[in-house]
Design a protein around this motif. Sequence first.
Motif, mmCIF file in Angstrom:
data_model
loop_
_atom_site.group_PDB
_atom_site.id
_atom_site.type_symbol
_atom_site.label_atom_id
_atom_site.label_comp_id
_atom_site.label_asym_id
_atom_site.label_seq_id
_atom_site.Cartn_x
_atom_site.Cartn_y
_atom_site.Cartn_z
ATOM 1 N N ARG A 168 19.299 -0.199 9.554
ATOM 2 C CA ARG A 168 18.425 -1.458 9.836
ATOM 3 C C ARG A 168 17.090 -0.961 9.775
ATOM 4 N N GLU A 169 16.681 0.136 10.128
ATOM 5 C CA GLU A 169 15.340 0.655 10.375
ATOM 6 C C GLU A 169 14.905 0.850 8.788
ATOM 7 N N ARG A 170 15.944 1.559 8.072
ATOM 8 C CA ARG A 170 15.553 2.074 6.458
ATOM 9 C C ARG A 170 15.219 0.704 5.760
ATOM 10 N N ARG A 171 16.207 -0.311 6.054
ATOM 11 C CA ARG A 171 15.860 -1.601 5.290
ATOM 12 C C ARG A 171 14.772 -1.961 5.605
ATOM 13 N N GLN A 172 14.223 -2.131 7.012
ATOM 14 C CA GLN A 172 12.953 -2.774 7.258
ATOM 15 C C GLN A 172 11.592 -1.809 6.619
ATOM 16 N N ILE A 173 11.908 -0.634 6.637
ATOM 17 C CA ILE A 173 10.952 0.039 6.296
ATOM 18 C C ILE A 173 10.471 -0.320 4.600
ATOM 19 N N LEU A 174 11.724 -0.289 3.805
ATOM 20 C CA LEU A 174 11.701 -0.717 2.468
ATOM 21 C C LEU A 174 11.234 -2.130 2.331
ATOM 22 N N ARG A 175 11.514 -2.809 3.062
ATOM 23 C CA ARG A 175 11.035 -4.335 3.113
ATOM 24 C C ARG A 175 9.405 -4.413 3.350
ATOM 25 N N LEU A 176 8.953 -3.578 4.520
ATOM 26 C CA LEU A 176 7.585 -3.801 4.606
ATOM 27 C C LEU A 176 6.590 -3.238 3.514
ATOM 28 N N ARG A 177 7.335 -1.915 3.080
ATOM 29 C CA ARG A 177 6.735 -1.211 2.107
ATOM 30 C C ARG A 177 6.444 -2.357 0.748
ATOM 31 N N GLN A 178 7.584 -3.089 0.438
ATOM 32 C CA GLN A 178 7.315 -4.078 -0.782
ATOM 33 C C GLN A 178 6.313 -5.147 -0.248
ATOM 34 N N LEU A 179 6.376 -5.598 0.904
ATOM 35 C CA LEU A 179 5.576 -6.761 1.349
ATOM 36 C C LEU A 179 3.931 -6.258 1.348
ATOM 37 N N ALA A 180 3.954 -4.877 1.576
ATOM 38 C CA ALA A 180 2.563 -4.261 1.543
ATOM 39 C C ALA A 180 1.944 -4.192 0.344
ATOM 40 N N GLU A 181 2.941 -3.971 -0.473
ATOM 41 C CA GLU A 181 2.419 -3.516 -2.031
ATOM 42 C C GLU A 181 2.056 -5.063 -2.579
ATOM 43 N N GLU A 182 2.754 -5.951 -2.294
ATOM 44 C CA GLU A 182 2.605 -7.351 -2.726
ATOM 45 C C GLU A 182 1.326 -7.976 -2.197
ATOM 46 N N ALA A 183 1.018 -7.564 -0.812
ATOM 47 C CA ALA A 183 -0.417 -8.204 -0.116
ATOM 48 C C ALA A 183 -1.334 -6.917 -0.375
ATOM 49 N N HIS A 184 -1.484 -6.111 -1.406
ATOM 50 C CA HIS A 184 -2.315 -5.099 -1.720
ATOM 51 C C HIS A 184 -2.702 -4.117 -0.603
ATOM 52 N N LEU A 185 -2.032 -3.991 0.320
ATOM 53 C CA LEU A 185 -1.973 -3.011 1.392
ATOM 54 C C LEU A 185 -1.206 -1.726 1.106
ATOM 55 N N ASP A 186 -1.866 -0.396 1.745
ATOM 56 C CA ASP A 186 -1.299 0.676 1.318
ATOM 57 C C ASP A 186 0.296 0.719 2.118
ATOM 58 N N PRO A 187 1.051 0.901 1.211
ATOM 59 C CA PRO A 187 2.341 1.101 1.727
ATOM 60 C C PRO A 187 2.862 2.222 2.588
ATOM 61 N N GLU A 188 2.041 3.120 2.491
ATOM 62 C CA GLU A 188 2.056 4.472 3.404
ATOM 63 C C GLU A 188 1.859 3.982 4.942
ATOM 64 N N PHE A 189 0.531 3.109 4.771
ATOM 65 C CA PHE A 189 -0.023 2.484 5.909
ATOM 66 C C PHE A 189 1.228 1.917 6.813
ATOM 67 N N ALA A 190 1.555 0.989 5.916
ATOM 68 C CA ALA A 190 2.763 -0.024 6.333
ATOM 69 C C ALA A 190 3.719 0.930 7.024
ATOM 70 N N GLU A 191 4.177 1.765 6.269
ATOM 71 C CA GLU A 191 5.370 2.478 6.710
ATOM 72 C C GLU A 191 4.922 3.276 8.124
ATOM 73 N N THR A 192 3.993 3.898 8.124
ATOM 74 C CA THR A 192 3.454 4.648 9.439
ATOM 75 C C THR A 192 3.509 3.455 10.470
ATOM 76 N N PHE A 193 2.968 2.280 10.217
ATOM 77 C CA PHE A 193 2.784 1.355 11.180
ATOM 78 C C PHE A 193 4.092 0.952 11.888
ATOM 79 N N ILE A 194 5.103 0.583 10.878
ATOM 80 C CA ILE A 194 6.370 0.029 11.171
ATOM 81 C C ILE A 194 6.954 1.053 11.932
#
Length: 129
Positions: free
Chosen positions: A85-111
């Motif tokens: 579940r955690e892996r899926r969440q990280i991948l999902r949030l990285r994708q959302l971050a990219e779509e929102a023009h947010l650094d995916p690394e930052f999103a991953e660190t946050f989640i």
Amino acid sequence: MSSSSEAPAVRNEHVDGVESPASARDVQVQHTSDDAALRRLTSIRGSIDNIDAALVHMLAERFKFTTLVGELKAEHGLPPADPDRERRQILRLRQLAEEAHLDPEFAETFINFVIAEVIRHHERIAEQN
């Protein structure tokens, strides 16, 4: 020096290598520009403060639900962590971050921080059961 309230004209001179404004009006225009910039800065910071407040409330709401998940896991003897579940969440949030023009690394660190906190809460819930 006169006692007049009118600002004296400032000559265009070099003092310590810096050219002074051509007139008191130029100085006033600069202050007006600075005041406008400060008002704009205050407004932008107010928006940031509102977003920060919303983030805190959203996180509180998220943790209400993750507490329910932790209680359910504890009642049924499920482990506090769910790596799939955690892996899926990280991948999902990285994708959302990219779509929102947010650094995916930052999103991953946050989640990852949020997930670690959730697991810690789930472990505490499991210990209490």
